[in-house]
Design a protein around this motif. Structure first.
Motif, PDB file in Angstrom:
ATOM      1  N   ASP A 199      11.433  -2.379  10.344  1.00 60.36           N
ATOM      2  CA  ASP A 199      12.686  -3.012  10.748  1.00 60.36           C
ATOM      3  C   ASP A 199      13.334  -2.404  11.984  1.00 60.36           C
ATOM      4  O   ASP A 199      14.286  -2.947  12.533  1.00 60.36           O
ATOM      5  N   SER A 200      12.835  -1.299  12.459  1.00 61.95           N
ATOM      6  CA  SER A 200      13.456  -0.654  13.620  1.00 61.95           C
ATOM      7  C   SER A 200      13.288  -1.548  14.846  1.00 61.95           C
ATOM      8  O   SER A 200      12.514  -2.517  14.826  1.00 61.95           O
ATOM      9  N   GLU A 215       0.837  -1.200   0.000  1.00 66.77           N
ATOM     10  CA  GLU A 215       0.000   0.000   0.000  1.00 66.77           C
ATOM     11  C   GLU A 215       0.873   1.252   0.000  1.00 66.77           C
ATOM     12  O   GLU A 215       1.943   1.263   0.610  1.00 66.77           O
ATOM     13  N   ALA A 263       5.521  -5.289   8.941  1.00 72.35           N
ATOM     14  CA  ALA A 263       6.667  -4.983   8.069  1.00 72.35           C
ATOM     15  C   ALA A 263       7.294  -3.696   8.558  1.00 72.35           C
ATOM     16  O   ALA A 263       6.645  -2.670   8.598  1.00 72.35           O
ATOM     17  N   ARG A 273       4.222   6.253  16.432  1.00 72.85           N
ATOM     18  CA  ARG A 273       3.447   5.494  15.454  1.00 72.85           C
ATOM     19  C   ARG A 273       3.266   4.048  15.865  1.00 72.85           C
ATOM     20  O   ARG A 273       2.211   3.467  15.647  1.00 72.85           O
ATOM     21  N   TYR A 274       4.283   3.433  16.509  1.00 79.81           N
ATOM     22  CA  TYR A 274       4.084   2.049  16.941  1.00 79.81           C
ATOM     23  C   TYR A 274       3.218   1.980  18.196  1.00 79.81           C
ATOM     24  O   TYR A 274       2.573   0.974  18.450  1.00 79.81           O
TER      25      TYR A 274
HETATM   26  C1  LIG Z   1       9.458  -5.550   3.802  1.00 79.63           C
HETATM   27  C2  LIG Z   1       8.754  -4.273   4.090  1.00 79.63           C
HETATM   28  C3  LIG Z   1       7.590  -3.952   3.381  1.00 79.63           C
HETATM   29  C4  LIG Z   1       6.907  -2.762   3.616  1.00 79.63           C
HETATM   30  N1  LIG Z   1       5.776  -2.475   2.908  1.00 79.63           N
HETATM   31  C5  LIG Z   1       5.132  -1.310   3.124  1.00 79.63           C
HETATM   32  C6  LIG Z   1       3.969  -0.969   2.390  1.00 79.63           C
HETATM   33  O1  LIG Z   1       3.505  -1.705   1.535  1.00 79.63           O
HETATM   34  N2  LIG Z   1       3.367   0.220   2.650  1.00 79.63           N
HETATM   35  C7  LIG Z   1       3.836   1.094   3.589  1.00 79.63           C
HETATM   36  O2  LIG Z   1       3.249   2.131   3.795  1.00 79.63           O
HETATM   37  N3  LIG Z   1       4.938   0.793   4.293  1.00 79.63           N
HETATM   38  C8  LIG Z   1       5.593  -0.362   4.084  1.00 79.63           C
HETATM   39  N4  LIG Z   1       6.712  -0.655   4.816  1.00 79.63           N
HETATM   40  C9  LIG Z   1       7.192   0.375   5.781  1.00 79.63           C
HETATM   41  C10 LIG Z   1       6.984   0.012   7.228  1.00 79.63           C
HETATM   42  O3  LIG Z   1       5.676  -0.244   7.571  1.00 79.63           O
HETATM   43  C11 LIG Z   1       7.508   1.111   8.121  1.00 79.63           C
HETATM   44  O4  LIG Z   1       6.729   2.270   8.016  1.00 79.63           O
HETATM   45  C12 LIG Z   1       8.918   1.462   7.793  1.00 79.63           C
HETATM   46  O5  LIG Z   1       9.659   0.317   7.547  1.00 79.63           O
HETATM   47  C13 LIG Z   1       9.530   2.204   8.928  1.00 79.63           C
HETATM   48  O6  LIG Z   1       9.380   1.456  10.096  1.00 79.63           O
HETATM   49  P1  LIG Z   1      10.628   0.926  10.875  1.00 79.63           P
HETATM   50  O7  LIG Z   1      11.285   2.168  11.387  1.00 79.63           O
HETATM   51  O8  LIG Z   1      10.120   0.024  11.954  1.00 79.63           O
HETATM   52  O9  LIG Z   1      11.450   0.190   9.875  1.00 79.63           O
HETATM   53  C14 LIG Z   1       7.394  -1.865   4.587  1.00 79.63           C
HETATM   54  C15 LIG Z   1       8.550  -2.191   5.306  1.00 79.63           C
HETATM   55  C16 LIG Z   1       9.223  -3.369   5.074  1.00 79.63           C
HETATM   56  C17 LIG Z   1      10.450  -3.685   5.864  1.00 79.63           C
END
Ligand SMILES: Cc1cc2nc3c(=O)[nH]c(=O)nc-3n(C[C@H](O)[C@H](O)[C@H](O)COP(=O)(O)O)c2cc1C
Lengths: 426, 358
Positions: free
Chosen positions: A200-201, A49, A198, A143-144
């Motif tokens: 990674d933080s 999305e 999804a 956000r989380y």
């Molecule tokens: C494999 C993967 C797929 C993701 N797919 C989407 C997606 O389809 N749409 C979206 O808005 N964010 C997507 N994200 C973003 C995450 O939801 C998140 O907002 C972003 O990774 C930052 O979060 P983090 O700081 O925990 O990594 C994806 C992230 C990963 C790692």
């Protein structure tokens, strides 16, 4: 081993210029890929999305696929043309409300007879927020917090009907949501749709460990996969969960050939399609944060430094440490005498599994055996035929060796994933 | 209005809540056998039932011609999501989507979201109008030929054919453009029940089809006249507004019930006037009102969908077809074609470019 199919769309790996590439929006494309995945006995079909068109340098990004349908609506339609395949929608927790989304997810679970999944993503950028009532109000740090309470609230709503079909009023009063009433949808076939995370933080991993059924990751190499796997599985115990309660599924690409050499050749051709001259400059600008349109993609890398404070890129994940990335790219370019385009091609390779069907089947199996993954989300580069070869040539090998199912043994996505029915918390 | 105007028929397939796909698919297919223009599925956040748009998306691949019109509410939802979902329904149904815009007026509904409290109908309908307005702008925010796949320049889209909408409503704003490319119908069909005072203005201004609840042809004609006058005042061609009388239909157990006609006194719940009688009586009723020119057609809500829709299709519709008052096949493929409505041209083409306004 678990397998899922990602519909190729808005990302720089989808090759739209290939003559075999078809519509990114016609339902027939979604139907073809979903039916292919079901023919291959995959666990689920996955839709990403994005809630605003990406921008580059203040203008709408025009080099990759632009535009996509709304996920849950497409998945409900796909429920009509598939029987067993799980149907996973990516839906943002920041720009939705628990009551409405829990209802839409429960509806999909009913209409698909227990095949719904929700990939919880958390965008907080004000850029995306400009399309919504709420705006981009949410801090990165929050956000989380919202996502976790969102999922917990959705589960309270799904549990507000008793398993024998009586609706009872719910009340949820928390820092993020203060709501009450009656949920309009009875408990659905899976009890709770499958929850995917999804991101990674550290917060993302913690959120997944505490609450998700599947984690979708980008860690596609054996070593990175093993590290990630150990890290995430290690976080489960403190939430009273078992390692098998959370399936780890990296997003991977596969390139096949009759021989390993032919596959390498095919992979190089695909890379050249993915990194067009225009895309090479774009990739460079994403790291440098500067307008580099005057540079020749076949020439050397620029000698100016990246601008770490740049807002050149909007709507996609930013390069974490641009100075470090630029230094790495420069070193590579100098060592091998590579042009901009060649440097980008070599530095951004995402093709995880390249080889003959026998080689790829063996590699996939090894990843699972070596605790680098519980399965894979395959991201093809072509729409909609990009998984035909994998399903025709690799899946039978995985089935012969017993690494992957030959038939579905259950009808719900939870049963495909080997996940327990959620306990009803009345 | 002349009696030669084509008759339009639509039916609600809701009724008691059902959560499986099978019963909805069966009812939509039945309506399709009767070559009805569209089926509706009512919805609300406050009473048992699944998400209507989802159900009709599930129905789409299981049908081929019938229009699909879920109720979508505008009070507690996000206008951007609403526009995307309706456009997507149009994509998955290959041009058969509509939506019936409605509001959530109760405090109970407001409590399900906890974002704002209940508001007066006038404010809610003003907002519903804005949602319809921005929805259509988002559908127009991609020109039809925005996707170019130009290998020579490496461009998938022509960004000059994508437009920000920069919509500022009373309660929300949307930057745009849409994430969903322009849907097959250009604009999926917008339906509004325009009977109540506060709904009349947005209906006249934004709806393609207006449902009216009236107990006599005269009342229906006066409502329709009012709607068409208001539409004209907004610069619309009033001839492009379809007005359908809402009728809650109870075809009972007999071929011809003892007291055909519009009932009075207490009525079972359901939109529109309550009609009780046999399938033949219903055909007479429809013929009379339509001949008189009061309305373009009827939106029928069967009291017991399984029983009554079967009687409507095999009794009432068959008779209307026999009398050449209703078509026997679908001459076109899209809901707009069924309704005799043109596919709108995009309005934003020359209005702006993708350059950000600073
Ligand atoms: C494999 C993967 C797929 C993701 N797919 C989407 C997606 O389809 N749409 C979206 O808005 N964010 C997507 N994200 C973003 C995450 O939801 C998140 O907002 C972003 O990774 C930052 O979060 P983090 O700081 O925990 O990594 C994806 C992230 C990963 C790692």
């Amino acid at each position: 081993m678990h397998l899922a199919a990602h519909f190729p769309g808005v990302n720089s790996t989808t090759v739209w210029a290939d003559p075999r590439s078809r519509s990114q929006i016609d339902f027939s494309s979604f139907e073809h890929l979903a039916r292919t995945a079901e023919r291959g006995r995959f666990d689920f079909f996955f839709l990403a999305e994005g809630l605003r068109l990406r921008e580059h340098n203040g203008r709408i990004h025009d080099l990759d696929v632009v535009g996509r349908p709304e996920s849950l609506t497409v998945l409900n339609a796909l429920a009509a043309v598939t029987d067993r395949l799980g149907l996973a929608a990516t839906v943002n927790a920041t720009f939705n409300e628990p009551y409405e989304l829990a209802r839409r997810l429960a509806t999909l679970d009913h209409l698909s007879a227990g095949r719904a999944a929700w990939n919880v993503v958390t965008s907080s950028d004000a850029f995306t927020g400009e399309n919504f009532r709420r705006g981009g109000y949410l801090d990165r740090a929050d956000r989380y917090t919202r996502a976790a309470e969102f999922v917990a609230t959705a589960r309270e709503l799904w549990d507000s009907w008793t398993p024998d079909g009586t609706s009872r009023p719910f009340t949820h009063s928390g820092p993020q949501f203060d709501i009450a009433g009656e949920f309009t949808v009875p408990r659905s076939p899976q009890g709770h749709p499958v929850v995917i995370q999804a991101g990674d933080s550290g917060e993302g991993r913690e959120f997944a460990a505490s609450t998700a059924d599947v984690i979708f990751t980008r860690h596609g190499t054996l070593e990175a996969g093993r590290t990630f796997y150990a890290d995430v599985k290690g976080r489960l115990a403190k939430y009273g969960r078992q390692p098998e309660d959370l399936k780890i599924m990296p997003g991977v690409t596969v390139v096949l050939g009759d021989t390993d050499a032919e596959a390498q050749h095919n992979a190089a051709e695909i890379r050249a399609q993915q990194v067009s001259p225009q895309n090479a400059i774009l990739a460079l600008e994403q790291v440098w944060g500067r307008d580099l349109s005057a540079y020749d993609p076949d020439g050397p890398l620029p000698d100016i430094d990246p601008d770490p404070a740049s807002s050149l890129v909007q709507g996609r994940v930013r390069v974490a440490d641009p100075l470090a990335v630029a230094a790495k790219w420069r070193a590579l370019s100098e060592a091998k005498g590579l042009s901009i385009r060649r440097t980008v091609i070599e530095s951004t390779a995402r093709q995880s599994f390249i080889g003959s069907p026998v080689t790829v089947a063996a590699e996939l199996t090894r990843f699972v055996a070596d605790d680098a993954a519980d399965g894979f989300i395959l991201v093809p580069h072509l729409t909609p035929g990009g998984l035909d070869g994998f399903v025709d040539r690799v899946v039978p090998l995985l089935q012969e060796s017993g690494a992957f199912r030959s038939e579905y043994t259950g009808s719900t996505l939870r049963s495909h994933l080997g996940l327990a029915e959620p306990v009803w918390k009345g | 209005m002349s009696a030669t105007r084509p008759l339009h028929l639509a039916a609600e397939i809701g009724g008691p809540p059902r959560y499986d796909a099978g019963s909805h698919v069966a009812l939509a297919r039945l309506a399709e056998q009767g070559t009805l223009d569209y089926v509706t599925l009512d919805d609300s956040f406050a009473r048992p039932g699944p998400d209507a748009l989802a159900v009709l998306a599930r129905v789409a691949p299981a049908t081929t011609r019938i229009g699909l019109v879920p109720t979508v509410t505008t009070t507690h939802t996000e206008p951007f999501h609403v526009s995307s979902a309706v456009a997507t329904l149009d994509w998955v149904s290959k041009g058969r989507a509509g939506w019936q815009a409605d509001v959530s007026a109760t405090e109970a509904e407001a409590r399900l979201f906890g974002r704002r409290s209940a508001a007066p109908a006038a404010a809610l309908w003003r907002e519903a109008g804005e949602v319809a307005d921005v929805g259509a702008r988002l559908w127009d925010s991609w020109e039809d030929d925005a996707e170019i796949r130009d290998v020579a320049t490496g461009r998938f889209v022509d960004r000059d054919k994508l437009h920000y909408v920069d919509f500022e409503g009373g309660t929300f704003s949307v930057r745009g453009p849409a994430i969903v490319p322009r849907p097959p119908q250009g604009h999926p069909v917008t339906v509004i029940d325009g009977t109540s005072g506060p709904a009349r203005e947005p209906a006249a201004r934004y709806a393609d089809v207006v449902h009216v609840r009236a107990t006599s042809p005269e009342q229906a004609e006066s409502l329709a006249g009012d709607l068409r006058r208001r539409a004209a005042a907004h610069g619309r061609d009033p001839g492009t507004l379809r007005v359908l009388a809402a009728l809650t239909v109870d075809l009972g157990d007999a071929e011809t019930a003892p007291e055909p006609g519009l009932g009075s006194g207490p009525r079972p719940a359901g939109p529109g006037t309550y009609f009780r009688g046999g399938p033949v009586d219903l055909a007479e009723h429809i013929t009379r009102w339509h001949r008189g020119g009061a309305v373009d057609g009827f939106h029928l809500t069967p009291i017991a969908p399984e029983r009554d829709l079967e009687r409507i299709v095999n009794g009432t519709v068959a008779l209307l077809q026999h009398r050449s008052l209703f078509r026997t096949f679908y001459p076109g493929g899209t809901l707009r074609e069924h309704l005799g409505l043109a596919r709108p041209a995009g309005r934003l083409a020359a209005a702006s470019t993708s350059e950000p306004q600073s």
